[in-house]
Design an enzyme around this catalytic site. Structure first.
Site, mmCIF file in Angstrom:
data_model
loop_
_atom_site.group_PDB
_atom_site.id
_atom_site.type_symbol
_atom_site.label_atom_id
_atom_site.label_comp_id
_atom_site.label_asym_id
_atom_site.label_seq_id
_atom_site.Cartn_x
_atom_site.Cartn_y
_atom_site.Cartn_z
ATOM 1 N N HIS A 1 -3.686 8.036 1.059
ATOM 2 C CA HIS A 1 -4.424 9.196 0.569
ATOM 3 C C HIS A 1 -4.449 10.336 1.578
ATOM 4 O O HIS A 1 -4.088 10.175 2.752
ATOM 5 C CB HIS A 1 -5.868 8.808 0.218
ATOM 6 C CG HIS A 1 -6.682 8.347 1.392
ATOM 7 N ND1 HIS A 1 -6.530 7.098 1.963
ATOM 8 C CD2 HIS A 1 -7.646 8.960 2.106
ATOM 9 C CE1 HIS A 1 -7.366 6.968 2.959
ATOM 10 N NE2 HIS A 1 -8.050 8.090 3.088
ATOM 11 N N ASP B 1 -7.482 12.923 2.690
ATOM 12 C CA ASP B 1 -8.934 13.026 2.516
ATOM 13 C C ASP B 1 -9.318 14.285 1.745
ATOM 14 O O ASP B 1 -8.796 15.373 2.003
ATOM 15 C CB ASP B 1 -9.640 13.085 3.883
ATOM 16 C CG ASP B 1 -9.508 11.782 4.653
ATOM 17 O OD1 ASP B 1 -9.373 10.721 4.018
ATOM 18 O OD2 ASP B 1 -9.529 11.837 5.893
ATOM 19 N N HIS C 1 -2.617 8.971 4.942
ATOM 20 C CA HIS C 1 -2.890 7.808 5.788
ATOM 21 C C HIS C 1 -3.358 6.631 4.940
ATOM 22 O O HIS C 1 -3.771 6.795 3.783
ATOM 23 C CB HIS C 1 -3.885 8.128 6.910
ATOM 24 C CG HIS C 1 -5.227 8.607 6.441
ATOM 25 N ND1 HIS C 1 -5.458 9.901 6.047
ATOM 26 C CD2 HIS C 1 -6.412 7.963 6.321
ATOM 27 C CE1 HIS C 1 -6.720 10.044 5.699
ATOM 28 N NE2 HIS C 1 -7.331 8.882 5.852
ATOM 29 N N ARG D 1 -16.154 8.376 12.068
ATOM 30 C CA ARG D 1 -15.286 9.455 11.564
ATOM 31 C C ARG D 1 -16.054 10.752 11.395
ATOM 32 O O ARG D 1 -17.143 10.765 10.827
ATOM 33 C CB ARG D 1 -14.687 9.053 10.213
ATOM 34 C CG ARG D 1 -13.553 9.953 9.787
ATOM 35 C CD ARG D 1 -12.935 9.513 8.481
ATOM 36 N NE ARG D 1 -13.368 10.378 7.404
ATOM 37 C CZ ARG D 1 -12.871 10.337 6.172
ATOM 38 N NH1 ARG D 1 -11.946 9.455 5.857
ATOM 39 N NH2 ARG D 1 -13.299 11.161 5.252
HETATM 40 C C1 SIN Z 1 -9.953 6.539 6.466
HETATM 41 O O1 SIN Z 1 -9.304 6.612 5.437
HETATM 42 O O2 SIN Z 1 -10.585 7.482 6.918
HETATM 43 C C2 SIN Z 1 -9.972 5.237 7.231
HETATM 44 C C3 SIN Z 1 -8.888 5.139 8.228
HETATM 45 C C4 SIN Z 1 -8.971 3.876 9.014
HETATM 46 O O3 SIN Z 1 -9.911 3.101 8.864
HETATM 47 O O4 SIN Z 1 -8.081 3.630 9.828
#
Ligand code: SIN
Length: 286
Positions: free
Chosen positions: A102, A104, A258, A273
């Site tokens: 995806h 974000d 990612h 995050r």
């Molecule tokens: C995310 O999609 O923000 C998670 C990425 C991760 O946990 O490595």
């Protein structure tokens, strides 16, 4: 291979994206280092800084030097600072967050610029994150398909990922993914955007949040998106990040996808995050 900026250095770990940054301590760095980091971020799509010690407040202060914070409305906030979202999986939980490829917040009309993820606790092995260069994926398409894609817009939504039906079907995520009733965001964006900083063309659809091509029926849309996803997931467009406690990764959300691997059942993984505000995205060909 290593590129020296005025105040930091960047060593690529993927052919099209991903670089390890050296020469910076993010809790105590100069404006010149921040400026070089921002340049490296746009050039490499994903920048990784190892061995950092950051309190939640220092994480927020660092993020604010890069951009404005977009407080995540679906992830549980850290008890230590409400501007930090927790990416957490406990040993007894089966599902992880971010397992589907995806970009974000593509369901927002102004999708996030990027995120700054800080590793706190990790499994003994596994839990790596994969990233994809969506400029490399675009670049490898034929001129004929590029011409067609340049005329299209795609619809993106938060509803099927964070909404009530999904929340009910995935009780394992309860307490980690919240506010199902707020999953009402839909947005349309050009299928091919011009990156606001680099000026590069980027294929801007993603498997998790894109729900269709505007004006096309479902069969047509699924066929085109299915091809684009299969093409974009060629391993050569990707890089793989192996985390260690104290690793920071910053990814450019306009230029990359990612995916967080869920290969560490029975172990805890916790990252903090912070997501940064972006701008409305413009078509590569106006
Ligand atoms: C995310 O999609 O923000 C998670 C990425 C991760 O946990 O490595």
């Amino acid at each position: 291979m290593t590129k020296d900026y005025d105040t930091i250095s960047a060593t690529p770990f993927g052919s099209y994206l991903g670089a390890e940054i050296s020469g910076i301590n993010v809790s105590d760095c100069s404006d010149e280092q921040i400026a070089d980091l921002k340049t490296a971020f746009v050039e490499h799509g994903v920048v990784v800084i190892r061995d950092q010690t950051l309190s939640p407040d220092q994480h927020v202060e660092f993020a604010q030097r890069i951009g404005d914070i977009n407080v995540n409305r679906f992830f549980k906030a850290s008890d230590e600072n409400e501007q930090i979202a927790e990416v957490r999986k406990e040993p007894h939980q089966k599902k992880n967050i971010g397992a589907v490829w995806h970009t974000d917040h593509s369901y927002d009309q102004k999708p996030a610029l990027g995120s700054i993820l800080y590793a706190k606790e990790l499994p003994p092995i596994g839990g790596d994150t994969l990233f994809n260069s969506m400029h490399a994926a675009w670049d490898a398409l034929s001129d004929g398909l590029k011409l067609t894609l340049s005329t299209l817009r795609a619809e993106h939504s938060s509803r099927h990922v964070f909404g009530r039906l999904t929340a009910e079907a995935t009780p394992d995520l309860e307490g980690r993914i919240l506010n199902a009733e707020e999953a009402t965001q839909d947005a349309t964006h050009p299928v091919v955007i011009r990156h606001p900083q680099s000026g590069k063309e980027i294929l801007y659809v993603n498997p998790q949040f894109t729900v269709g091509i505007e004006g096309w029926n479902k069969d047509e849309s699924d066929a085109l998106l299915g091809f684009l996803y299969q093409h974009s997931l060629k391993p050569e467009f990707s890089c793989r990040l192996r985390w260690a406690p104290g690793t920071i990764a910053m990814w450019d959300n306009r230029a990359t996808w990612h995916c967080a691997l869920n290969d560490y059942q029975g172990h805890r993984r916790l990252l903090h995050r912070i997501t940064l505000e972006g701008v409305e995205l413009e078509a590569a060909v106006a």
